[in-house]
Write a protein that holds these residues in place. Structure first.
Motif, PDB file in Angstrom:
ATOM      1  N   VAL A   1      -8.302  -0.934 -12.361  1.00 22.77           N
ATOM      2  CA  VAL A   1      -6.970  -0.736 -11.805  1.00 22.77           C
ATOM      3  C   VAL A   1      -6.900  -1.282 -10.387  1.00 22.77           C
ATOM      4  O   VAL A   1      -5.900  -1.897  -9.989  1.00 22.77           O
ATOM      5  CB  VAL A   1      -6.593   0.760 -11.835  1.00 22.77           C
ATOM      6  N   GLN A   2      -7.948  -1.089  -9.618  1.00 24.52           N
ATOM      7  CA  GLN A   2      -7.978  -1.626  -8.253  1.00 24.52           C
ATOM      8  C   GLN A   2      -7.805  -3.142  -8.256  1.00 24.52           C
ATOM      9  O   GLN A   2      -7.053  -3.697  -7.434  1.00 24.52           O
ATOM     10  CB  GLN A   2      -9.304  -1.233  -7.577  1.00 24.52           C
ATOM     11  N   ARG A   3      -8.461  -3.819  -9.155  1.00 23.97           N
ATOM     12  CA  ARG A   3      -8.340  -5.278  -9.203  1.00 23.97           C
ATOM     13  C   ARG A   3      -6.914  -5.704  -9.564  1.00 23.97           C
ATOM     14  O   ARG A   3      -6.369  -6.637  -8.966  1.00 23.97           O
ATOM     15  CB  ARG A   3      -9.336  -5.846 -10.210  1.00 23.97           C
ATOM     16  N   VAL A   4      -6.311  -5.012 -10.513  1.00 31.74           N
ATOM     17  CA  VAL A   4      -4.940  -5.345 -10.918  1.00 31.74           C
ATOM     18  C   VAL A   4      -3.958  -5.086  -9.781  1.00 31.74           C
ATOM     19  O   VAL A   4      -3.083  -5.912  -9.470  1.00 31.74           O
ATOM     20  CB  VAL A   4      -4.542  -4.547 -12.175  1.00 31.74           C
ATOM     21  N   LEU A   5      -4.097  -3.933  -9.120  1.00 29.22           N
ATOM     22  CA  LEU A   5      -3.144  -3.577  -8.074  1.00 29.22           C
ATOM     23  C   LEU A   5      -3.334  -4.398  -6.802  1.00 29.22           C
ATOM     24  O   LEU A   5      -2.384  -4.600  -6.039  1.00 29.22           O
ATOM     25  CB  LEU A   5      -3.236  -2.087  -7.764  1.00 29.22           C
ATOM     26  N   ALA A   6      -4.533  -4.873  -6.557  1.00 29.79           N
ATOM     27  CA  ALA A   6      -4.740  -5.767  -5.421  1.00 29.79           C
ATOM     28  C   ALA A   6      -3.867  -7.014  -5.569  1.00 29.79           C
ATOM     29  O   ALA A   6      -3.265  -7.498  -4.594  1.00 29.79           O
ATOM     30  CB  ALA A   6      -6.212  -6.146  -5.309  1.00 29.79           C
ATOM     31  N   GLN A   7      -3.768  -7.530  -6.768  1.00 28.02           N
ATOM     32  CA  GLN A   7      -2.899  -8.677  -7.017  1.00 28.02           C
ATOM     33  C   GLN A   7      -1.429  -8.280  -6.982  1.00 28.02           C
ATOM     34  O   GLN A   7      -0.582  -8.999  -6.430  1.00 28.02           O
ATOM     35  CB  GLN A   7      -3.233  -9.310  -8.364  1.00 28.02           C
ATOM     36  N   HIS A   8      -1.128  -7.119  -7.560  1.00 23.70           N
ATOM     37  CA  HIS A   8       0.255  -6.668  -7.640  1.00 23.70           C
ATOM     38  C   HIS A   8       0.872  -6.474  -6.257  1.00 23.70           C
ATOM     39  O   HIS A   8       2.040  -6.847  -6.024  1.00 23.70           O
ATOM     40  CB  HIS A   8       0.309  -5.360  -8.435  1.00 23.70           C
ATOM     41  N   PHE A   9       0.099  -5.898  -5.316  1.00 23.94           N
ATOM     42  CA  PHE A   9       0.621  -5.607  -3.982  1.00 23.94           C
ATOM     43  C   PHE A   9       0.363  -6.726  -2.972  1.00 23.94           C
ATOM     44  O   PHE A   9       0.843  -6.630  -1.835  1.00 23.94           O
ATOM     45  CB  PHE A   9       0.024  -4.302  -3.454  1.00 23.94           C
ATOM     46  N   ALA A  10      -0.348  -7.756  -3.360  1.00 25.32           N
ATOM     47  CA  ALA A  10      -0.731  -8.814  -2.414  1.00 25.32           C
ATOM     48  C   ALA A  10       0.447  -9.380  -1.615  1.00 25.32           C
ATOM     49  O   ALA A  10       0.328  -9.585  -0.387  1.00 25.32           O
ATOM     50  CB  ALA A  10      -1.484  -9.920  -3.142  1.00 25.32           C
ATOM     51  N   PRO A  11       1.594  -9.680  -2.222  1.00 26.00           N
ATOM     52  CA  PRO A  11       2.691 -10.259  -1.431  1.00 26.00           C
ATOM     53  C   PRO A  11       3.165  -9.354  -0.294  1.00 26.00           C
ATOM     54  O   PRO A  11       3.651  -9.844   0.736  1.00 26.00           O
ATOM     55  CB  PRO A  11       3.805 -10.456  -2.474  1.00 26.00           C
ATOM     56  N   GLU A  12       3.056  -8.056  -0.459  1.00 23.08           N
ATOM     57  CA  GLU A  12       3.520  -7.120   0.569  1.00 23.08           C
ATOM     58  C   GLU A  12       2.458  -6.812   1.620  1.00 23.08           C
ATOM     59  O   GLU A  12       2.745  -6.109   2.595  1.00 23.08           O
ATOM     60  CB  GLU A  12       3.965  -5.800  -0.075  1.00 23.08           C
ATOM     61  N   LEU A  13       1.252  -7.325   1.445  1.00 20.01           N
ATOM     62  CA  LEU A  13       0.153  -6.999   2.356  1.00 20.01           C
ATOM     63  C   LEU A  13      -0.246  -8.166   3.243  1.00 20.01           C
ATOM     64  O   LEU A  13      -1.280  -8.113   3.910  1.00 20.01           O
ATOM     65  CB  LEU A  13      -1.068  -6.519   1.548  1.00 20.01           C
ATOM     66  N   SER A  14       0.569  -9.198   3.286  1.00 20.23           N
ATOM     67  CA  SER A  14       0.205 -10.398   4.053  1.00 20.23           C
ATOM     68  C   SER A  14       0.450 -10.236   5.546  1.00 20.23           C
ATOM     69  O   SER A  14      -0.095 -10.994   6.352  1.00 20.23           O
ATOM     70  CB  SER A  14       0.989 -11.607   3.530  1.00 20.23           C
ATOM     71  N   ALA A  15       1.280  -9.268   5.941  1.00 16.33           N
ATOM     72  CA  ALA A  15       1.610  -9.064   7.353  1.00 16.33           C
ATOM     73  C   ALA A  15       1.063  -7.725   7.830  1.00 16.33           C
ATOM     74  O   ALA A  15       0.779  -6.832   7.025  1.00 16.33           O
ATOM     75  CB  ALA A  15       3.136  -9.102   7.539  1.00 16.33           C
ATOM     76  N   PRO A  16       0.908  -7.547   9.147  1.00 18.24           N
ATOM     77  CA  PRO A  16       0.499  -6.236   9.667  1.00 18.24           C
ATOM     78  C   PRO A  16       1.470  -5.144   9.253  1.00 18.24           C
ATOM     79  O   PRO A  16       2.660  -5.392   9.043  1.00 18.24           O
ATOM     80  CB  PRO A  16       0.518  -6.445  11.190  1.00 18.24           C
ATOM     81  N   PHE A  17       0.957  -3.926   9.146  1.00 19.44           N
ATOM     82  CA  PHE A  17       1.750  -2.774   8.734  1.00 19.44           C
ATOM     83  C   PHE A  17       2.100  -1.972   9.976  1.00 19.44           C
ATOM     84  O   PHE A  17       1.230  -1.365  10.610  1.00 19.44           O
ATOM     85  CB  PHE A  17       0.956  -1.926   7.745  1.00 19.44           C
ATOM     86  N   ALA A  18       3.391  -1.979  10.333  1.00 15.58           N
ATOM     87  CA  ALA A  18       3.850  -1.270  11.524  1.00 15.58           C
ATOM     88  C   ALA A  18       4.364   0.111  11.141  1.00 15.58           C
ATOM     89  O   ALA A  18       5.251   0.233  10.282  1.00 15.58           O
ATOM     90  CB  ALA A  18       4.943  -2.068  12.218  1.00 15.58           C
TER      91      ALA A  18
END
Length: 226
Positions: free
Chosen positions: A184-201
């Motif tokens: 599941v971790q491998r699948v979700l890493a791809q699923h959320f990748a577009p939202e994780l490209s920038a710093p999280f404020a």
């Protein structure tokens, strides 16, 4: 606001990350309603089963864990105190988030520990503690089933929760416990990748409350403006 069972102070993301997290879990805590799960390919387990445990909390990261209001306090006073607290604290920026397995479940976590975030959480736990009723015997027993260390037991007795202060680890839970956590971790890493490209404020904290149905709703969002 006093009609709710428990209250907590959370990080609740905004924008695309919140939308992605909410449709993954199936609950939008801001709108206060269920949402249709987003389609995710190659999952080894049904998405509704994977998300059953974290769904009721909504997509969030805990800062002050949920608690019952102490006698002599009320939700309006808690909200005022939360607003005042947030007005004294600056925003926190996490350079990168990543999807990681944490024991038997999967969560979004900072790629590196954040001292500023840990300090924010510790200050919130202590600063709002006068609003927290002591945990019931049943709650204490439930927490102890996890097999607490001596240090965690001390935190449980002092703060009503064993994973605060020095034991705090910020995470935004994506699944309950599953024997398929690695996959599941491998699948979700791809699923959320577009939202994780920038710093999280983290620019605000949200006062959340648990309703009669056992799900959490966002009551007020308070800017970190210190």
């Amino acid at each position: 606001m006093d009609r709710f069972k428990r209250y907590g102070l959370y990080v609740v993301p905004e924008g695309a990350l919140f939308s992605k997290g909410s449709t993954w879990l199936g609950w939008d805590s801001v709108a206060g309603k269920p949402v249709v799960h987003s389609p995710v390919d190659d999952l080894p387990e049904d998405i509704a089963t994977l998300t059953a445990t974290p769904r009721k909390y909504g997509f969030h990261g805990t800062i002050k864990p949920p608690f019952v209001l102490a006698k002599g306090t009320d939700a309006d006073g808690l909200n005022d105190a939360a607003r005042a607290f947030c007005a004294t604290r600056p925003p926190v920026v996490i350079p990168t988030l990543e999807v990681r397995r944490l024991g038997g479940f999967v969560a979004l976590v900072p790629s590196e520990p954040s001292g500023a975030l840990a300090e924010l959480a510790s200050a919130a736990v202590a600063g709002l503690d006068s609003f927290r009723a002591p945990p019931s015997d049943a709650e204490l027993a439930r927490r102890r089933k996890a097999g607490l260390t001596e240090a965690q037991e001390a935190l449980l007795q002092r703060w009503g929760y064993p994973y605060v202060m020095e034991a705090f680890r910020f995470h935004m839970t994506l699944t309950g416990r599953t024997p398929h956590a690695n996959a599941v971790q491998r699948v979700l890493a791809q699923h959320f990748a577009p939202e994780l490209s920038a710093p999280f404020a983290i620019n605000s904290l949200a006062l959340m409350a648990e309703g009669d149905a056992g799900v959490f709703h966002l009551l007020h969002r308070h800017p970190l403006s210190g």
